[in-house]
Design a protein around this motif. Structure first.
Motif, PDB file in Angstrom:
ATOM      1  N   ALA A   1      36.935  95.111  85.010  1.00  0.00           N
ATOM      2  CA  ALA A   1      36.442  94.802  83.666  1.00  0.00           C
ATOM      3  C   ALA A   1      35.018  95.320  83.573  1.00  0.00           C
TER       4      ALA A   1
ATOM      5  N   GLY B   1      46.309  88.928  81.370  1.00  0.00           N
ATOM      6  CA  GLY B   1      45.073  88.184  81.597  1.00  0.00           C
ATOM      7  C   GLY B   1      43.814  88.998  81.319  1.00  0.00           C
ATOM      8  N   VAL B   2      43.895  89.908  80.353  1.00  0.00           N
ATOM      9  CA  VAL B   2      42.721  90.693  79.964  1.00  0.00           C
ATOM     10  C   VAL B   2      41.822  89.788  79.128  1.00  0.00           C
ATOM     11  N   THR B   3      40.587  89.584  79.587  1.00  0.00           N
ATOM     12  CA  THR B   3      39.686  88.664  78.895  1.00  0.00           C
ATOM     13  C   THR B   3      38.484  89.345  78.257  1.00  0.00           C
ATOM     14  N   ARG B   4      38.304  90.642  78.552  1.00  0.00           N
ATOM     15  CA  ARG B   4      37.196  91.363  77.941  1.00  0.00           C
ATOM     16  C   ARG B   4      37.533  92.841  77.864  1.00  0.00           C
ATOM     17  N   THR B   5      36.796  93.526  77.000  1.00  0.00           N
ATOM     18  CA  THR B   5      36.958  94.972  76.900  1.00  0.00           C
ATOM     19  C   THR B   5      35.626  95.623  77.244  1.00  0.00           C
TER      20      THR B   5
ATOM     21  N   ARG C   1      47.428  89.041  76.766  1.00  0.00           N
ATOM     22  CA  ARG C   1      47.586  87.684  77.316  1.00  0.00           C
ATOM     23  C   ARG C   1      48.391  87.712  78.600  1.00  0.00           C
TER      24      ARG C   1
ATOM     25  N   THR D   1      38.693  96.791  79.818  1.00  0.00           N
ATOM     26  CA  THR D   1      39.351  96.477  81.088  1.00  0.00           C
ATOM     27  C   THR D   1      40.175  97.697  81.440  1.00  0.00           C
TER      28      THR D   1
END
Length: 114
Positions: free
Chosen positions: A98, A77-81, A74, A83
């Motif tokens: 990403a 700001g990692v929103t997907r894997t 969080r 990354t």
């Protein structure tokens, strides 16, 4: 490497062993990979980053389970894997992407950290 192509520049932020689950930084640079358990592109990314780290002296690859480190995910700001973050020797984030990277993009991104 963004979406598998090219890497974006990250605002200067530093990460250390306390952020990386105790893993030390590479002598020259560190490739930090955020992954999740059932992510197929994460496995391919692991292979690419391991290969690059083995090719370039002083570069370490650290893989972080995103589900086990939600506060850090969080915060960054990692929103997907997957990354991937490229850190310089001092732990400053110099590039971010990403998606599954190409080896050539990772090597080019390392040029900004070395």
């Amino acid at each position: 490497m963004t979406g598998g192509r090219g890497m974006t520049v990250e605002a200067t932020r530093r990460l250390g062993p306390e952020h990386l689950g105790g893993a030390g930084l590479g002598e020259r640079a560190t490739l930090v990979q955020f992954s999740s358990a059932f992510c197929q592109p994460c496995r391919a990314t692991r292979r690419v980053l391991d290969e690059v780290a083995a090719m370039v002296p002083g570069v370490a690859h650290v893989e972080i389970d995103a589900e086990e480190h939600l506060a850090l995910v969080r915060d960054l700001g990692v929103t997907r894997t997957p990354t991937v973050l490229v850190l310089d020797a001092a732990g400053a984030i110099v590039r971010r992407a990403a998606g599954q990277p190409r080896k050539a993009d990772v090597i080019a991104a390392l040029g900004h950290a070395l």
